[in-house]
Design an enzyme around this catalytic site. Sequence first.
Site, PDB file in Angstrom:
ATOM      1  N   ARG A  22      33.504  35.110  44.196  1.00  0.00           N
ATOM      2  CA  ARG A  22      32.162  34.714  44.651  1.00  0.00           C
ATOM      3  C   ARG A  22      31.717  33.447  43.927  1.00  0.00           C
ATOM      4  NH1 ARG A  22      29.466  39.860  44.055  1.00  0.00           N
ATOM      5  NH2 ARG A  22      30.830  40.357  45.790  1.00  0.00           N
TER       6      ARG A  22
ATOM      7  N   ASP B 260      33.347  54.331  47.069  1.00  0.00           N
ATOM      8  CA  ASP B 260      33.105  52.927  46.755  1.00  0.00           C
ATOM      9  C   ASP B 260      32.025  52.925  45.656  1.00  0.00           C
ATOM     10  OD1 ASP B 260      32.715  50.069  47.033  1.00  0.00           O
ATOM     11  OD2 ASP B 260      30.886  50.569  48.153  1.00  0.00           O
TER      12      ASP B 260
ATOM     13  N   ASP C 187      29.760  49.683  44.280  1.00  0.00           N
ATOM     14  CA  ASP C 187      28.575  48.837  44.489  1.00  0.00           C
ATOM     15  C   ASP C 187      27.971  49.067  45.874  1.00  0.00           C
ATOM     16  OD1 ASP C 187      28.572  47.383  41.962  1.00  0.00           O
ATOM     17  OD2 ASP C 187      30.495  46.610  42.668  1.00  0.00           O
TER      18      ASP C 187
ATOM     19  N   GLU D 140      23.722  45.672  43.312  1.00  0.00           N
ATOM     20  CA  GLU D 140      23.885  44.230  43.524  1.00  0.00           C
ATOM     21  C   GLU D 140      22.641  43.391  43.216  1.00  0.00           C
ATOM     22  OE1 GLU D 140      26.659  42.947  43.717  1.00  0.00           O
ATOM     23  OE2 GLU D 140      28.068  44.157  44.867  1.00  0.00           O
TER      24      GLU D 140
ATOM     25  N   HIS E 132      32.253  34.995  34.653  1.00  0.00           N
ATOM     26  CA  HIS E 132      32.447  36.374  35.111  1.00  0.00           C
ATOM     27  C   HIS E 132      32.471  37.352  33.936  1.00  0.00           C
ATOM     28  CE1 HIS E 132      34.801  39.651  37.286  1.00  0.00           C
ATOM     29  NE2 HIS E 132      33.630  39.564  37.884  1.00  0.00           N
TER      30      HIS E 132
ATOM     31  N   GLY F 285      33.525  39.273  42.032  1.00  0.00           N
ATOM     32  CA  GLY F 285      32.580  38.389  41.359  1.00  0.00           C
ATOM     33  C   GLY F 285      33.147  37.015  41.054  1.00  0.00           C
TER      34      GLY F 285
ATOM     35  N   THR G 233      34.934  46.100  42.223  1.00  0.00           N
ATOM     36  CA  THR G 233      34.322  45.660  40.982  1.00  0.00           C
ATOM     37  C   THR G 233      35.259  45.906  39.785  1.00  0.00           C
ATOM     38  OG1 THR G 233      32.193  45.591  39.836  1.00  0.00           O
ATOM     39  CG2 THR G 233      33.087  47.760  40.293  1.00  0.00           C
TER      40      THR G 233
END
Length: 261
Positions: free
Chosen positions: A55, A8, A10, A17, A81, A52, A123
């Site tokens: 979000r 992974d 982030d 973050e 974004h 993102g 991401t």
Amino acid sequence: MIRAVLWDVDGTLAETERDGHRIAFNQAFEACGLSWRWGVERYGELLRVTGGRERLLHDMASRADAPVLTDERQALAARLHQRKNAFYAELVGQGGIALRPGVLELMHECRARGVRMGIATTTSHANVAALLAQQLGRDGLDWFDAVVCGEDVHRKKPDPEVYTLALRALGIGALEAIAIEDSPGGVEAAKQAGVPVVVTRSAYFAADSVEGAIAIGPGLHSRTGWVPRPGTPVVPTAQERVSLDDLIDWHARMEIVSQHG
Ligand code: XBP
Ligand code: MG
């Protein structure tokens, strides 16, 4: 036997973050003439929404000054974004975000021992490229035989698609891989794809409940604080960090552990 380690990004490769994406989102708000700002705590809540753009849309849903029309909201989220990712790349390119301790050492070990590596992240590709180029060198992306990012999937984590695609790209079965994750959503994605998952706790998910990992611990820098405890090293070593042998051992033991927050 482990044939590949799936990383992974982030929270796992680096603490991107709070001091990376969050700052870059705020810069994007400013650049687009918006007074919106995401504080450290609010961003922690928002992180429960993966992606993102998603979000941003989630946050807009509770803002009186966000565009009312869905199309306009989508367009603003896309614009913000894009700006955010540009600011993020700049920040990362200046060396603003370091790899978490123990990550680089484990990567070197994988490469030296012929264990392939993949990236399985929510991401955007540009963010991964920027981080790896800065931290591993210009050929950083080439260290990975599969790089699956947010743009490559229909559904982001906790959906297992990112892992399924990474396994397919590597041509291996789920049990021949091991995932390293930091968030409950990431753990869920790996598990749903059948990939055994090791959890390195990150700042924003330090106390979240995690269910069904094969090991949970504070980070790759330390062999202390892990459940289950790492086995006795085959070759006695003063090494304090988690090694590839530790991953192989957890994978062979396949003990399923949970921690409740
Ligand atoms: C983390 C995410 C991402 C990042 C921001 O995914 O959910 O959305 O917060 O990146 P992972 P984008 O831990 O799987 O890497 O803005 O590019 O989505
Ligand atoms: Mg993560």
